[in-house]
Design a protein around this motif. Sequence first.
Motif, PDB file in Angstrom:
ATOM      1  N   ARG A   4       0.810  -1.222   0.000  1.00  0.00           N
ATOM      2  CA  ARG A   4       0.000   0.000   0.000  1.00  0.00           C
ATOM      3  C   ARG A   4       0.838   1.263   0.000  1.00  0.00           C
ATOM      4  N   ASN A  57     -14.950  -3.516  -0.130  1.00  0.00           N
ATOM      5  CA  ASN A  57     -13.985  -3.303  -1.208  1.00  0.00           C
ATOM      6  C   ASN A  57     -14.407  -4.080  -2.452  1.00  0.00           C
ATOM      7  N   GLN A  58     -14.771  -3.286  -3.457  1.00  0.00           N
ATOM      8  CA  GLN A  58     -15.323  -3.911  -4.667  1.00  0.00           C
ATOM      9  C   GLN A  58     -14.340  -4.818  -5.386  1.00  0.00           C
ATOM     10  N   GLN A  59     -13.094  -4.404  -5.385  1.00  0.00           N
ATOM     11  CA  GLN A  59     -12.105  -5.198  -6.123  1.00  0.00           C
ATOM     12  C   GLN A  59     -12.036  -6.608  -5.578  1.00  0.00           C
ATOM     13  N   ALA A  60     -11.881  -6.655  -4.268  1.00  0.00           N
ATOM     14  CA  ALA A  60     -11.734  -7.955  -3.632  1.00  0.00           C
ATOM     15  C   ALA A  60     -12.996  -8.773  -3.843  1.00  0.00           C
ATOM     16  N   SER A  62     -15.106  -8.554  -6.288  1.00  0.00           N
ATOM     17  CA  SER A  62     -15.164  -9.007  -7.677  1.00  0.00           C
ATOM     18  C   SER A  62     -14.253 -10.199  -7.886  1.00  0.00           C
ATOM     19  N   LEU A  63     -13.072 -10.060  -7.332  1.00  0.00           N
ATOM     20  CA  LEU A  63     -12.094 -11.126  -7.519  1.00  0.00           C
ATOM     21  C   LEU A  63     -12.621 -12.437  -6.957  1.00  0.00           C
ATOM     22  N   GLN A 122     -11.177  -8.408 -19.618  1.00  0.00           N
ATOM     23  CA  GLN A 122     -10.622  -9.248 -18.577  1.00  0.00           C
ATOM     24  C   GLN A 122     -10.848  -8.646 -17.210  1.00  0.00           C
ATOM     25  N   GLY A 123     -11.848  -9.171 -16.534  1.00  0.00           N
ATOM     26  CA  GLY A 123     -12.032  -8.759 -15.158  1.00  0.00           C
ATOM     27  C   GLY A 123     -12.763  -7.453 -14.965  1.00  0.00           C
ATOM     28  N   LEU A 124     -12.371  -6.439 -15.701  1.00  0.00           N
ATOM     29  CA  LEU A 124     -12.951  -5.138 -15.462  1.00  0.00           C
ATOM     30  C   LEU A 124     -14.458  -5.117 -15.604  1.00  0.00           C
TER      31      LEU A 124
ATOM     32  N   VAL B  55      -4.721 -12.396 -21.093  1.00  0.00           N
ATOM     33  CA  VAL B  55      -4.862 -10.967 -20.848  1.00  0.00           C
ATOM     34  C   VAL B  55      -5.038 -10.753 -19.349  1.00  0.00           C
ATOM     35  N   VAL B  56      -4.324  -9.770 -18.847  1.00  0.00           N
ATOM     36  CA  VAL B  56      -4.222  -9.561 -17.408  1.00  0.00           C
ATOM     37  C   VAL B  56      -5.586  -9.296 -16.759  1.00  0.00           C
ATOM     38  N   ASN B  57      -5.775  -9.814 -15.590  1.00  0.00           N
ATOM     39  CA  ASN B  57      -7.018  -9.605 -14.851  1.00  0.00           C
ATOM     40  C   ASN B  57      -6.918  -8.332 -14.004  1.00  0.00           C
ATOM     41  N   GLN B  58      -7.717  -7.366 -14.401  1.00  0.00           N
ATOM     42  CA  GLN B  58      -7.628  -6.054 -13.765  1.00  0.00           C
ATOM     43  C   GLN B  58      -7.981  -6.084 -12.279  1.00  0.00           C
ATOM     44  N   GLN B  59      -8.954  -6.895 -11.942  1.00  0.00           N
ATOM     45  CA  GLN B  59      -9.384  -6.917 -10.546  1.00  0.00           C
ATOM     46  C   GLN B  59      -8.240  -7.318  -9.646  1.00  0.00           C
ATOM     47  N   ALA B  60      -7.632  -8.424 -10.031  1.00  0.00           N
ATOM     48  CA  ALA B  60      -6.560  -8.953  -9.200  1.00  0.00           C
ATOM     49  C   ALA B  60      -5.426  -7.945  -9.124  1.00  0.00           C
ATOM     50  N   SER B  62      -5.623  -4.727  -9.464  1.00  0.00           N
ATOM     51  CA  SER B  62      -6.007  -3.602  -8.616  1.00  0.00           C
ATOM     52  C   SER B  62      -5.886  -3.965  -7.145  1.00  0.00           C
ATOM     53  N   LEU B  63      -6.356  -5.154  -6.855  1.00  0.00           N
ATOM     54  CA  LEU B  63      -6.333  -5.587  -5.464  1.00  0.00           C
ATOM     55  C   LEU B  63      -4.901  -5.625  -4.937  1.00  0.00           C
ATOM     56  N   GLY B  66      -3.372  -2.016  -5.003  1.00  0.00           N
ATOM     57  CA  GLY B  66      -3.997  -1.038  -4.135  1.00  0.00           C
ATOM     58  C   GLY B  66      -4.540   0.149  -4.891  1.00  0.00           C
ATOM     59  N   ARG B  67      -4.531   0.080  -6.194  1.00  0.00           N
ATOM     60  CA  ARG B  67      -5.217   1.129  -6.960  1.00  0.00           C
ATOM     61  C   ARG B  67      -5.747   0.543  -8.261  1.00  0.00           C
ATOM     62  N   SER B  68      -6.716   1.245  -8.817  1.00  0.00           N
ATOM     63  CA  SER B  68      -7.497   0.623  -9.889  1.00  0.00           C
ATOM     64  C   SER B  68      -7.307   1.226 -11.269  1.00  0.00           C
ATOM     65  N   GLY B 123     -12.391   1.148  -3.449  1.00  0.00           N
ATOM     66  CA  GLY B 123     -11.812   0.187  -4.375  1.00  0.00           C
ATOM     67  C   GLY B 123     -12.119   0.431  -5.829  1.00  0.00           C
TER      68      GLY B 123
END
Lengths: 346, 346
Positions: A4, A57-60, A62-63, A122-124, B55-60, B62-63, B66-68, B123
Amino acid sequence: MQHRSPKTRNTTIIDVAREAGVSYTTVSRVINGKDHIKPDKRERVRHAMDRLGYVVNQQARSLARGRSQVIGLLVPDLGSSYVGEIVRGIDQALQPVNYDVILYTTHRRLVKESAYVTSISQGLADGLILISPTDPEMYVSSLQARNFPFVLLDHTGSNLVDRSVGVTNWRGAYDATRYLIDLGHRRIAFINGRSDLPASAERLAAYQTALRDSGLCVEEALIWQGDYGQPSGYRSTMLLGLEKPPTAIFAANDLMAFGAMEAVREQGLRIGHDISVMGFDDIPQAAQVNPPLTTVRQPLLEMGRAAARMLLQHIADPSHPLTRIELETELVIRESCRPPATRRTA
Amino acid sequence: MQHRSPKTRNTTIIDVAREAGVSYTTVSRVINGKDHIKPDKRERVRHAMDRLGYVVNQQARSLARGRSQVIGLLVPDLGSSYVGEIVRGIDQALQPVNYDVILYTTHRRLVKESAYVTSISQGLADGLILISPTDPEMYVSSLQARNFPFVLLDHTGSNLVDRSVGVTNWRGAYDATRYLIDLGHRRIAFINGRSDLPASAERLAAYQTALRDSGLCVEEALIWQGDYGQPSGYRSTMLLGLEKPPTAIFAANDLMAFGAMEAVREQGLRIGHDISVMGFDDIPQAAQVNPPLTTVRQPLLEMGRAAARMLLQHIADPSHPLTRIELETELVIRESCRPPATRRTA
DNA sequence: TTTCGCGTTGCAAACGTTTGCAGGATGGTA
DNA sequence: TACCATCCTGCAAACGTTTGCAACGCGAAA
């Protein structure tokens, strides 16, 4: 380890659990409204969340869940209210099911469109709506290969049609042209839209067919190439310079019709009297200009809703087949089209 | 355990590593363009990625990071090109640094605004731009408490001003009014914008001050309350019904000015001759209507860019202070305002 | 009193990355 | 040959959730 940035650590589900004296699992369950939680514990957790100002935390999430509750939106532009209206429709459909929208404006740059598409997928986002894409065959192959849910809006032609929402372009343009003919017009100019968009071709073809069906001949000189922008419609002034000017102008969208109206006026002619103008789209302003524009209405809001619904269904149940949804256009008669004045020429 | 829905498992960094015969760490490094990787391995990884369509997973990402790389955008609407232009500006600034935009349209519903704000801030996004918010004091407190980066655009008043981008509303409206007075107008009507937005109040106040400064008196009957929508401008027709009609109308935005122009025309009066119309904003259509609208230009694109830049700086370095950026308005003289015709009445 | 069942709860693994740290290889210098 | 610096590489922990599975407690039925 601590990746962080300076930002102080966020309060997590675990902090809440500690505060409430329960396990983090229980906290998670409370957050997600699962049953089988003793009311008193639920309350304790709720209070702890409030005290700590916890927000999930949305990211986590989502993951962990494997989906993001976000859908991607690829739009060419936000200039006219054409796209704005469609987005409103999409919004309406997404709201109730808690989906958010991530927006990409491509300005019709092919590279951007394709770059975005791969990055989003991908993911987003869990799905993708492509509004009036320029040349989707070029870049959606990877989406298809990976079974990523997406639908097209305002796209015709190509094999992608069977996952798209559109309108009866042909029918709409045909009816409009017929309407002008029925009013008595014989020389009807057409301002074409971007020639790289299949919808333009449909409208042009319908215009031509309607003329022929009425025994009129198609004059190449009366077909002007525009690009859906208002200025390109303005340049239709050129048409008026012909030795035998048209008595009506049919523009492939409202914006170009507005441009045409300016040009007409600038020539000192009165719209609806000396020359009629017909549009296509029925964006909100069409009713507001002077004189109000007679145009072919696309149900923009409904198109957005339909696309969003189709996509959501497919996300929820990937076996649910995607189809072509074709909504009806409708001729909206206002005041910019009237019978032609008795001819001065010829 | 397998939480994933039917969707086949995504190919991950680990699959790529296996395929390329390296560790997943190395793959990550290649993805992120770090140095200290043997060229041949780098190549092997690249190929493996291609083969597997990775293709990279954005969620992971970001998590972990620590930023998106996403910033949230709260807009009231997408109806007019006012917001569209601003968004374009924001886009321009975000593009080069690889930030995406997540869009929320509030339609000025306070509940929505506040709900969105809290949800985004955890997040989903690294920062937030609030465009022309209705009543931000109500809900930004949590953002401030958590030091979440956000800036306001087109907002004045309240203590939040010192993290906002805006224009010289007062000056712009004052100059515009003076211009009309200098043209010889004495009875100038004003169509006000939404009274809950401080910018409206500024414009109104400037109009009144300009009148007084010129020794003219402010007539309540000449101040009409609009809501920034075109129809509300149209209703300014009412003004024309006065026994002593105004010779000029100053609308607090272009959209209402368009509405006013319709109304004027509908009364059989000529714009610029019988009555002058002044707008505010200079949205793209302002130059395109007939006659072209004299208006106060807001540098919309630049406003968007400025807001985005300010936000990015603050995200990159939270100690970087947020400020008020006030951009200059500019009177754009076109053809809708002329000296008043010699009076018929009085 | 024992047994069964059900409503609750918690543990631990998984989601797919990034990155600090340490170990291994390599090559140059003494 | 020994040593050291430099360049590469990989392990493992961490990011903050969700959720399958197992265990627990408790009252009802036997």
